[in-house]
Design an enzyme around this catalytic site. Structure first.
Site, PDB file in Angstrom:
ATOM      1  N   GLU A 102       0.827  -1.209   0.000  1.00 17.70           N
ATOM      2  CA  GLU A 102       0.000   0.000   0.000  1.00 17.70           C
ATOM      3  C   GLU A 102       0.862   1.261   0.000  1.00 17.70           C
ATOM      4  O   GLU A 102       1.196   1.794   1.062  1.00 17.70           O
ATOM      5  CB  GLU A 102      -0.925   0.024   1.233  1.00 17.70           C
ATOM      6  CG  GLU A 102      -2.055  -0.983   1.191  1.00 17.70           C
ATOM      7  CD  GLU A 102      -3.028  -0.833   2.356  1.00 17.70           C
ATOM      8  OE1 GLU A 102      -2.716  -0.106   3.327  1.00 17.70           O
ATOM      9  OE2 GLU A 102      -4.103  -1.462   2.300  1.00 17.70           O
ATOM     10  N   GLU A 146      -6.419  -7.358  -0.562  1.00 20.24           N
ATOM     11  CA  GLU A 146      -6.738  -7.093   0.843  1.00 20.24           C
ATOM     12  C   GLU A 146      -8.043  -6.330   0.926  1.00 20.24           C
ATOM     13  O   GLU A 146      -8.224  -5.333   0.243  1.00 20.24           O
ATOM     14  CB  GLU A 146      -5.603  -6.268   1.478  1.00 20.24           C
ATOM     15  CG  GLU A 146      -5.767  -6.048   2.972  1.00 20.24           C
ATOM     16  CD  GLU A 146      -4.668  -5.148   3.554  1.00 20.24           C
ATOM     17  OE1 GLU A 146      -3.475  -5.387   3.278  1.00 20.24           O
ATOM     18  OE2 GLU A 146      -5.028  -4.194   4.267  1.00 20.24           O
TER      19      GLU A 146
END
Ligand code: MG
Length: 343
Positions: free
Chosen positions: A167, A256
């Protein structure tokens, strides 16, 4: 006539025996789909059909975190999610820069990864090797060393999927920082492994897939982009970004997601999750839920103090764990709609 009846009866009995044999030896995910590849905005199996996988993500592998210490990174846990959730994929979230991560303890963290990958191969599951960092563009040399090692050992197995940047922060620019990082890391992986899927993180905690779509990686093969969502926080506006990316031809993978808030905590937003499930079904997106962990927060699928032996019943699962187990268990069979909000 009697003889014909006997023959028919024998054929019927033999067919039933074969059927039950087939059921008790259901083909594994990797036996079904084989080597994955990217075609247009779809991830497809060796048979050319879209492959939509589902399963949990492990928590950060870092030593000494929340008492986890990567203890769920073992074969018993992988076997449990395959046999009890019918999980076709599991994600290993290898912590990198933070305390107890790969940079501080490379051997320990890599051994955790190996335990999970070896078990996934044994179970016929796909496994996402996630470089779980928020600023990986600042140390591409670490990512390259890590992924070269993974590619050398596991590049020959169709099970393995590389996720090279979990991320990137909202302040990390797609075009100036993430894309150049991805080009470097992808080139090094491809020098060893020409074909396995590579998933590239996107700006703003892997939400700005529209920015990647406006300036995608060129001359790369079997590359898809990461989309993350937390249903309590991320709603139609994020699905709109995903739609833009898909319409421009990007293949996406939801490596995710959670039914809770973006901070990993809070209650389950089942109504919004149902919309996300419908969206993921529509585009055959693969997805992993955060996280197979016993940390005391809403996203955790295991009750605090659950032993890492995989000998679990539903009593070991939290509300999130039970809810997400049922999503994974029925992923191949059920088309999710808003009617599923009671799951
Ligand atoms: Mg390969």
């Amino acid at each position: 006539m009697k003889f014909i009846h006997r023959v028919l009866k024998t054929v019927a009995v033999a067919s039933l025996a074969l059927l039950s044999l087939a059921q008790s030896h259901a083909a594994t995910a990797v036996a079904t789909h084989g080597a994955l590849s990217v075609k247009g905005n779809q991830i497809i199996g060796a048979d050319g059909k879209p492959a939509s996988l589902a399963g949990p993500s492990l928590f950060w592998s870092n030593s000494g975190w929340e008492g986890n210490e990567g203890r769920y990174y073992n074969a018993d846990v992988v076997s449990y999610v395959q046999k009890n959730w019918n999980a076709s994929v599991i994600r290993a979230a290898i912590g990198v820069d933070k305390r107890g991560g790969y940079q501080a303890e490379p051997e320990v963290n890599f051994a955790r990864l190996e335990r999970v990958v070896d078990a996934a191969i044994a179970e016929g599951m796909y496994v996402i090797v996630d470089f779980h960092a928020h600023d990986a563009h600042q140390y591409p040399e670490v990512a390259i060393e890590f992924f070269e090692k993974v590619a050398r050992k596991y590049g020959k197995y169709p099970n393995v999927i590389y996720e090279i940047y979990n991320e990137p922060l909202n302040t990390v620019d797609w075009s100036k920082q993430i894309k150049p990082y991805a080009e470097k890391v992808i080139a090094k992986i491809r020098a060893i492994d020409p074909d396995n899927l590579i998933i590239v993180g996107t700006q703003t905690w892997s939400q700005d897939v529209d920015k990647a779509a406006a300036n995608p990686l060129k001359n790369v093969r079997n590359v898809a982009y990461t989309l993350h969502f937390y249903a309590g926080t991320h709603k139609q506006a994020l699905r709109d970004k995903a739609q833009i990316a898909l319409d421009k031809g990007l293949a996406l993978m939801v490596t995710e997601w959670g039914a809770v808030n973006a901070n990993g905590d809070g209650g389950l937003d089942k109504a919004e999750t149902a919309l996300w499930l419908e969206f993921m079904h529509k585009y055959n997106l693969t997805h992993c839920q955060w996280a197979l962990s016993d940390k005391k927060e809403g996203a955790s699928q295991l009750k605090n103090g659950t032993a890492p032996d995989g000998k679990w019943t539903d009593a070991n699962l939290t509300d999130a764990g039970l809810y997400e187990k049922n999503i994974v268990l029925h992923w191949d069979k059920v088309k999710y709609t808003g009617a599923d909000t009671k799951r």
